[in-house]
Design a protein around this motif. Structure first.
Motif, PDB file in Angstrom:
ATOM      1  N   SER A   1       3.204   6.135 -10.850  1.00 14.46           N
ATOM      2  CA  SER A   1       1.989   6.525 -10.109  1.00 14.46           C
ATOM      3  C   SER A   1       0.745   6.119 -10.886  1.00 14.46           C
ATOM      4  O   SER A   1      -0.235   5.646 -10.303  1.00 14.46           O
ATOM      5  CB  SER A   1       1.936   8.041  -9.912  1.00 14.46           C
ATOM      6  OG  SER A   1       3.007   8.461  -9.144  1.00 14.46           O
TER       7      SER A   1
ATOM      8  N   LYS B   1      -3.446   2.824  -6.625  1.00 15.82           N
ATOM      9  CA  LYS B   1      -3.866   2.667  -5.224  1.00 15.82           C
ATOM     10  C   LYS B   1      -2.691   2.612  -4.244  1.00 15.82           C
ATOM     11  O   LYS B   1      -2.882   2.392  -3.053  1.00 15.82           O
ATOM     12  CB  LYS B   1      -4.727   1.406  -5.080  1.00 15.82           C
ATOM     13  CG  LYS B   1      -6.082   1.619  -5.710  1.00 15.82           C
ATOM     14  CD  LYS B   1      -6.982   0.418  -5.496  1.00 15.82           C
ATOM     15  CE  LYS B   1      -8.340   0.680  -6.143  1.00 15.82           C
ATOM     16  NZ  LYS B   1      -8.936  -0.558  -6.677  1.00 15.82           N
TER      17      LYS B   1
ATOM     18  N   GLU C   1       0.540   4.373  -2.360  1.00 19.20           N
ATOM     19  CA  GLU C   1       1.119   5.670  -2.014  1.00 19.20           C
ATOM     20  C   GLU C   1       2.633   5.596  -2.235  1.00 19.20           C
ATOM     21  O   GLU C   1       3.313   4.775  -1.626  1.00 19.20           O
ATOM     22  CB  GLU C   1       0.803   5.967  -0.540  1.00 19.20           C
ATOM     23  CG  GLU C   1       1.312   7.311  -0.071  1.00 19.20           C
ATOM     24  CD  GLU C   1       1.218   7.425   1.452  1.00 19.20           C
ATOM     25  OE1 GLU C   1       0.147   7.118   2.028  1.00 19.20           O
ATOM     26  OE2 GLU C   1       2.239   7.803   2.069  1.00 19.20           O
TER      27      GLU C   1
ATOM     28  N   LYS D   1       6.251   7.454  -1.960  1.00 20.37           N
ATOM     29  CA  LYS D   1       6.857   8.568  -1.219  1.00 20.37           C
ATOM     30  C   LYS D   1       8.351   8.694  -1.524  1.00 20.37           C
ATOM     31  O   LYS D   1       9.100   7.726  -1.440  1.00 20.37           O
ATOM     32  CB  LYS D   1       6.654   8.333   0.285  1.00 20.37           C
ATOM     33  CG  LYS D   1       7.072   9.510   1.139  1.00 20.37           C
ATOM     34  CD  LYS D   1       6.849   9.167   2.616  1.00 20.37           C
ATOM     35  CE  LYS D   1       7.650  10.096   3.515  1.00 20.37           C
ATOM     36  NZ  LYS D   1       7.785   9.521   4.848  1.00 20.37           N
TER      37      LYS D   1
ATOM     38  N   ARG E   1       0.839  -1.206   0.000  1.00 17.82           N
ATOM     39  CA  ARG E   1       0.000   0.000   0.000  1.00 17.82           C
ATOM     40  C   ARG E   1       0.874   1.255   0.000  1.00 17.82           C
ATOM     41  O   ARG E   1       0.566   2.255  -0.594  1.00 17.82           O
ATOM     42  CB  ARG E   1      -0.897   0.052   1.247  1.00 17.82           C
ATOM     43  CG  ARG E   1      -1.860  -1.119   1.437  1.00 17.82           C
ATOM     44  CD  ARG E   1      -2.296  -1.196   2.896  1.00 17.82           C
ATOM     45  NE  ARG E   1      -1.131  -1.395   3.770  1.00 17.82           N
ATOM     46  CZ  ARG E   1      -0.776  -0.592   4.742  1.00 17.82           C
ATOM     47  NH1 ARG E   1      -1.470   0.491   5.026  1.00 17.82           N
ATOM     48  NH2 ARG E   1       0.302  -0.861   5.482  1.00 17.82           N
ATOM     49  N   LYS E   2       1.986   1.194   0.763  1.00 19.58           N
ATOM     50  CA  LYS E   2       2.835   2.370   0.903  1.00 19.58           C
ATOM     51  C   LYS E   2       4.284   2.023   0.570  1.00 19.58           C
ATOM     52  O   LYS E   2       4.867   1.155   1.209  1.00 19.58           O
ATOM     53  CB  LYS E   2       2.758   2.885   2.347  1.00 19.58           C
ATOM     54  CG  LYS E   2       1.380   3.381   2.731  1.00 19.58           C
ATOM     55  CD  LYS E   2       1.353   3.840   4.170  1.00 19.58           C
ATOM     56  CE  LYS E   2      -0.024   4.426   4.496  1.00 19.58           C
ATOM     57  NZ  LYS E   2      -0.046   4.983   5.853  1.00 19.58           N
TER      58      LYS E   2
END
Ligand SMILES: [Mn+2]
Length: 346
Positions: free
Chosen positions: A101, A106, A108, A110, A85-86
């Motif tokens: 992206s 869905k 994230e 960073k 997810r991240k």
């Protein structure tokens, strides 16, 4: 990754892929190391580096990106398979970021380069061994510069002697293009070497760096054929005291901005503040310029195990420049010079 609530880390900077996997591609290949918070990492490699990666990479699976397949598609598929997810990443172009992206709507993503640099900027014993070897090689190159410097020789001939000496010591490539800049040419910090002949009375900036197992060194001396005039002797001695005073202040806990300030104040008091046109130094390791940075705007604090340069300079158009640089290991209560060539007063 746990602390920052990340499911995976995507590493694409080639030097960082080497740092985490043990596979070094000197030619800036397109590689991706996917490190899940739990489980085994995957290194994605095109055919050109796949076999070497398989041979050298440790603690990860190496997967082939076939001709015709796109690296970004493989990365996206791998991350989707991991059901993340991240995800943090170290280094993506804006185009790759936008493309990734879009493929991972869905997830994230960073930008977190500092998570990698926080590890890389503190060198362990094995890395220090490599950095010391690279520093020895640069010393040998500098020794060759001092032995071979003659009036009338071209800058590129002196560079050739330096590079030959470093190669003979086992340098696998050069940390950067060797700089030999003489006379008026020495006022530009980013020049390389030319066919200009070195003349009597020229200040000669010699900036060399060798590479051992990917680790780099960086060393500068300013030489002269004959004796300096008053102005040359003055800017040399101001630069040398800035170099020495900054060195004396480098230790764990020192603010990088403060160390830069010590050198800059000495140069400014002598009237040359506006002729010191770059920061005092930079971190060095697998890359020639790394964190921490020693400059007037740096927020870095020196840590034990940082390896940085100390390179104050004064550059005066037409007259020339002086730069004196060492690669330095930061320790708990002091620092240790890794480059050890004699600093001859001009
Ligand atoms: Mn440097």
């Amino acid at each position: 990754m746990v602390k920052q609530d990340r499911d995976a880390f995507l590493i694409t900077k080639v030097s960082s892929v080497y740092y985490f996997s043990g596979f070094l591609d000197h030619r800036e290949a397109v590689l991706a190391l996917i490190v899940p918070v739990d489980g085994r990492s995957t290194l994605l490699a095109h055919e050109i580096s796949y076999d070497a990666a398989k041979d050298q990479a440790v603690d990860c699976d190496v997967e082939l990106v076939k001709t015709g397949e796109k690296m970004l598609d493989k990365i996206a598929n791998e991350l989707l398979t991991l059901k993340v997810r991240k995800v943090s990443f170290d280094h993506l172009s804006s185009r790759s970021y936008l493309s990734l992206s879009a493929k991972l709507a869905k997830v994230e993503l960073k930008d977190a380069p500092n998570a990698v640099w926080d590890l890389r900027k503190v060198k362990d014993d094995d890395e220090l061994e490599c950095l010391r070897r690279a520093a020895r090689m640069a010393d040998r190159g500098m020794e060759a510069a001092m032995e071979n410097l003659r009036e009338g020789m071209r800058e590129c001939d002196l560079a050739a002697e330096i590079e030959y000496a470093m190669r003979r010591e086992g340098s696998e490539c050069f940390a950067f293009d060797t700089i030999v800049a003489s006379g008026p040419r020495s006022f530009h910090p980013h020049t390389l070497c030319s066919s200009k002949k070195i003349e009597r009375g020229d200040l000669v900036i010699v900036d060399v760096g060798a590479v051992y197992k990917g680790y780099r060194s960086d060393e500068t001396r300013t030489l002269i054929v004959g004796s300096p005039n008053k102005k040359q002797a003055e800017i040399f001695s101001v630069t040398l005291s800035a170099h020495d005073e900054a060195l004396a202040a480098m230790k764990e806990g020192a603010s990088a901005k403060h160390v830069d300030r010590i050198a800059r104040d000495i140069i400014t008091k002598a009237g040359y503040g506006n002729r010191f046109v770059h920061g005092l130094g930079h971190g060095i390791g697998l890359d020639i310029h790394e964190p921490p940075s020693l400059s007037p705007t740096s927020n870095d604090v020196l840590q034990k195990g940082n390896v940085v340069t100390d390179e104050p300079a004064i550059y005066i158009p037409r007259l020339g420049g002086v730069r004196i640089e060492d690669t330095v290991l930061v320790k708990e209560n002091a620092c240790e010079k890794l480059t050890l060539s004699l600093i001859q007063e001009v």
